[in-house]
Scaffold this motif. Structure first.
Motif, mmCIF file in Angstrom:
data_model
loop_
_atom_site.group_PDB
_atom_site.id
_atom_site.type_symbol
_atom_site.label_atom_id
_atom_site.label_comp_id
_atom_site.label_asym_id
_atom_site.label_seq_id
_atom_site.Cartn_x
_atom_site.Cartn_y
_atom_site.Cartn_z
ATOM 1 N N ASP A 36 0.821 -1.224 0.000
ATOM 2 C CA ASP A 36 0.000 0.000 0.000
ATOM 3 C C ASP A 36 0.847 1.264 0.000
ATOM 4 O O ASP A 36 0.318 2.372 0.090
ATOM 5 N N GLY A 37 2.190 1.129 -0.077
ATOM 6 C CA GLY A 37 3.077 2.289 -0.135
ATOM 7 C C GLY A 37 3.612 2.753 1.197
ATOM 8 O O GLY A 37 4.477 3.642 1.257
ATOM 9 N N LYS A 38 3.118 2.184 2.281
ATOM 10 C CA LYS A 38 3.608 2.594 3.605
ATOM 11 C C LYS A 38 5.045 2.100 3.812
ATOM 12 O O LYS A 38 5.394 0.976 3.442
ATOM 13 N N LYS A 39 5.848 2.975 4.422
ATOM 14 C CA LYS A 39 7.255 2.649 4.659
ATOM 15 C C LYS A 39 7.502 2.372 6.142
ATOM 16 O O LYS A 39 6.810 2.915 7.016
ATOM 17 N N SER A 40 8.502 1.576 6.355
ATOM 18 C CA SER A 40 8.939 1.307 7.731
ATOM 19 C C SER A 40 10.421 0.987 7.719
ATOM 20 O O SER A 40 10.984 0.587 6.683
ATOM 21 N N ASP A 41 11.037 1.198 8.857
ATOM 22 C CA ASP A 41 12.476 0.924 8.961
ATOM 23 C C ASP A 41 12.732 -0.546 9.287
ATOM 24 O O ASP A 41 11.944 -1.210 9.960
ATOM 25 N N ILE A 42 13.873 -1.003 8.816
ATOM 26 C CA ILE A 42 14.321 -2.369 9.117
ATOM 27 C C ILE A 42 15.601 -2.269 9.929
ATOM 28 O O ILE A 42 16.544 -1.558 9.549
ATOM 29 N N ASN A 43 15.645 -2.930 11.036
ATOM 30 C CA ASN A 43 16.860 -2.981 11.850
ATOM 31 C C ASN A 43 16.838 -4.308 12.627
ATOM 32 O O ASN A 43 16.246 -4.411 13.688
ATOM 33 N N LYS A 44 17.463 -5.293 12.038
ATOM 34 C CA LYS A 44 17.474 -6.618 12.665
ATOM 35 C C LYS A 44 18.721 -7.386 12.251
ATOM 36 O O LYS A 44 19.432 -6.987 11.312
ATOM 37 N N SER A 45 18.973 -8.450 12.933
ATOM 38 C CA SER A 45 20.141 -9.266 12.591
ATOM 39 C C SER A 45 19.844 -10.073 11.326
ATOM 40 O O SER A 45 18.672 -10.321 11.000
ATOM 41 N N MET A 46 20.897 -10.461 10.630
ATOM 42 C CA MET A 46 20.740 -11.282 9.432
ATOM 43 C C MET A 46 20.036 -12.588 9.781
ATOM 44 O O MET A 46 19.281 -13.144 8.966
ATOM 45 N N LYS A 47 20.236 -13.079 10.978
ATOM 46 C CA LYS A 47 19.619 -14.321 11.426
ATOM 47 C C LYS A 47 18.096 -14.236 11.394
ATOM 48 O O LYS A 47 17.417 -15.227 11.078
ATOM 49 N N ASP A 48 17.560 -13.050 11.687
ATOM 50 C CA ASP A 48 16.105 -12.875 11.721
ATOM 51 C C ASP A 48 15.549 -12.242 10.443
ATOM 52 O O ASP A 48 14.329 -12.160 10.272
ATOM 53 N N TYR A 49 16.453 -11.830 9.555
ATOM 54 C CA TYR A 49 16.002 -11.121 8.357
ATOM 55 C C TYR A 49 15.601 -12.076 7.229
ATOM 56 O O TYR A 49 14.687 -11.799 6.450
ATOM 57 N N ILE A 50 16.312 -13.176 7.102
ATOM 58 C CA ILE A 50 16.093 -14.082 5.972
ATOM 59 C C ILE A 50 15.961 -15.512 6.496
ATOM 60 O O ILE A 50 16.426 -15.835 7.602
ATOM 61 N N VAL A 51 15.291 -16.360 5.711
ATOM 62 C CA VAL A 51 15.109 -17.756 6.146
ATOM 63 C C VAL A 51 16.488 -18.420 6.373
ATOM 64 O O VAL A 51 17.477 -18.014 5.747
ATOM 65 N N ILE A 52 16.480 -19.339 7.249
ATOM 66 C CA ILE A 52 15.507 -19.839 8.208
ATOM 67 C C ILE A 52 15.446 -18.826 9.357
ATOM 68 O O ILE A 52 16.457 -18.537 9.978
ATOM 69 N N TYR A 53 14.272 -18.275 9.624
ATOM 70 C CA TYR A 53 14.151 -17.201 10.609
ATOM 71 C C TYR A 53 14.527 -17.703 12.012
ATOM 72 O O TYR A 53 14.097 -18.766 12.454
ATOM 73 N N GLY A 54 15.367 -16.880 12.671
ATOM 74 C CA GLY A 54 15.818 -17.227 14.011
ATOM 75 C C GLY A 54 16.929 -18.255 14.039
ATOM 76 O O GLY A 54 17.353 -18.695 15.114
ATOM 77 N N ASP A 55 17.458 -18.612 12.883
ATOM 78 C CA ASP A 55 18.530 -19.622 12.792
ATOM 79 C C ASP A 55 19.738 -19.005 12.098
ATOM 80 O O ASP A 55 19.582 -18.162 11.212
ATOM 81 N N SER A 56 20.926 -19.447 12.478
ATOM 82 C CA SER A 56 22.133 -18.921 11.841
ATOM 83 C C SER A 56 22.299 -19.459 10.421
ATOM 84 O O SER A 56 23.079 -18.925 9.630
ATOM 85 N N LYS A 57 21.565 -20.518 10.096
ATOM 86 C CA LYS A 57 21.647 -21.121 8.763
ATOM 87 C C LYS A 57 20.541 -20.579 7.864
ATOM 88 O O LYS A 57 19.434 -20.286 8.308
ATOM 89 N N MET A 58 20.849 -20.512 6.578
ATOM 90 C CA MET A 58 19.848 -20.118 5.596
ATOM 91 C C MET A 58 19.202 -21.352 4.966
ATOM 92 O O MET A 58 18.082 -21.278 4.456
ATOM 93 N N SER A 59 19.903 -22.466 5.002
ATOM 94 C CA SER A 59 19.342 -23.688 4.440
ATOM 95 C C SER A 59 19.854 -24.915 5.184
ATOM 96 O O SER A 59 21.056 -25.049 5.439
ATOM 97 N N LYS A 60 18.917 -25.811 5.512
ATOM 98 C CA LYS A 60 19.238 -27.111 6.103
ATOM 99 C C LYS A 60 18.582 -28.216 5.277
ATOM 100 O O LYS A 60 18.278 -29.298 5.776
ATOM 101 N N LEU A 61 18.395 -27.925 4.022
ATOM 102 C CA LEU A 61 17.719 -28.854 3.125
ATOM 103 C C LEU A 61 18.530 -30.137 2.957
ATOM 104 O O LEU A 61 19.768 -30.110 2.962
ATOM 105 N N THR A 62 17.844 -31.250 2.797
ATOM 106 C CA THR A 62 18.505 -32.527 2.523
ATOM 107 C C THR A 62 18.036 -33.050 1.166
ATOM 108 O O THR A 62 16.967 -32.677 0.672
ATOM 109 N N ALA A 63 18.845 -33.921 0.594
ATOM 110 C CA ALA A 63 18.517 -34.473 -0.727
ATOM 111 C C ALA A 63 17.209 -35.257 -0.702
ATOM 112 O O ALA A 63 16.510 -35.345 -1.717
#
Length: 384
Positions: free
Chosen positions: A242-269
């Protein structure tokens, strides 16, 4: 002179002639044969001596060649154990035999023995030289092997990129790159465009109720973000649909998946249906298609999808005043597409995650079946 005296004298003369004649007759043939044999024997002895001297000279020359081709550890010719007579002292065959008669009785097999010795010497020459060639070849091979192993390796991405469709290798490659990106401590410029579209596709509820319910569901695609991540801390601006803006200020751990984890991927084959890795501009493009998964209840998380991408972010509270009972959520098989650079870091990441929910929807006194479809889409870029 009396006739008797003449007769005696005449008889004496005749006897003398007869004796002289007898002395002129040829000698006994057996004697002649013995003389010829003796002369022949002398000639044979001379021939044997000359041949022996020639063979001896050949053997000496062969030994000298062998000694010259063999090298000692310090590179000098190794002639240890080789007894070479003074060339000047070698009999050239011109010396006369000391005792011809003795030589005549010499064993004629000596000539064959000498020839056999010479052949053995000639045959041994290549055999003696072979180890040197073999070790040289081995040394060369070893040197070549060392040189090969010492050659500079390609960059981590170039050497590890599993071009092709090997699921296990590609998943491991992607995990390494994604996790290295999330753990990166330098500066990253990040752009993001993501969100979810959700709607009720089938229900027994009246249209008015469906319209109200749809307004409660997450429909925030697209929202955009522009951020800078420094030493694991993300700061920037979010602009909603809707065009509303907000600030972002967070750790990389909480910014991108997996949220709250130090890893971005734990996928298995085991959770991947297909995978591809191919060379592209700026690195290698990885595409992962996940297997479908199903969970019961909005709060449950599908193992594979949750291990690498955004999943349905909706709770019972989000649907109030509606409630969804006996809920089943089907994850239809999300897709990840990413590019890994030559440093083994992501330069782009996108995910598309289609889902379908079904259950019994309740609103005040109204109760009916409902099926909802939702799709999460997210696209990130990373500049280092």
């Amino acid at each position: 002179m009396s006739k008797e005296s003449k007769a005696e004298k005449k008889a004496a003369k005749q006897a003398a002639k007869a004796e002289k004649k007898a002395n002129k007759e040829p000698k006994n043939p057996e004697v002649v044969k013995s003389v010829i044999s003796a002369v022949t024997a002398v000639i044979c002895v001379i021939a044997i001596v000359v041949t022996s001297v020639s063979i001896t000279t050949k053997i000496c020359e062969t030994n000298i060649k062998i000694a010259g081709s063999s090298k000692s550890a310090d590179g000098s010719a190794d002639i240890a154990g080789t007894d070479i007579a003074d060339p000047a002292a070698i009999d050239d065959g011109t010396a006369a035999p000391a005792d011809a008669a003795a030589d005549a009785t010499a064993d004629p097999t000596d000539k064959d023995a000498a020839a056999a010795d010479a052949s053995a010497a000639d045959a041994s020459a290549p055999a003696d030289a072979a180890p040197a060639d073999s070790s040289s070849s081995s040394s060369s091979s070893s040197s070549s092997s060392s040189s090969s192993s010492a050659a500079p390796a390609a960059s981590s991405s170039e050497s590890a990129a599993p071009v092709g469709s090997d699921i296990a290798k590609i998943v491991a490659y992607y995990n390494n790159a994604a996790n290295a990106t999330k753990a990166y401590k330098g500066t990253i410029k990040i752009t993001c465009k993501d969100g979810t579209n959700t709607k009720i596709t089938n229900t027994s509820f009246p249209k008015a109720a469906v319209s109200i319910a749809n307004d409660l569901l997450p429909n925030d695609y697209p929202k955009t973000e522009t951020c800078t991540c420094t030493n694991g801390q993300v700061k920037g601006t979010k602009v909603k649909k809707d065009g509303k803006k907000s600030d972002i200020n967070k750790s990389m751990k909480d910014y991108i998946v997996i949220y709250g984890d130090s890893k971005m991927s734990k996928l298995t084959a085991a959770g991947v249906a297909s995978a591809t890795c191919a060379k592209t501009n700026g690195g290698y493009k990885v595409t992962l298609k996940l297997k479908p998964e199903q969970v019961t209840g909005l709060s449950q998380r599908p193992a594979s999808h949750f291990a690498c991408m955004q999943v349905m972010d909706i709770s019972e509270d989000d649907l109030k005043p509606f409630t969804l009972e006996q809920c089943t959520v089907k994850y239809l098989g999300g897709t990840i597409t990413a590019v890994v650079n030559d440093k083994g870091l992501l330069t782009s990441y996108s995910a598309v995650d289609p889902m379908e929910m079904s259950g019994t929807l309740k609103w005040t006194a109204i109760k009916g079946t409902a099926t909802l479809s939702a799709t999460y889409q997210g696209a990130y870029t990373f500049a280092y």
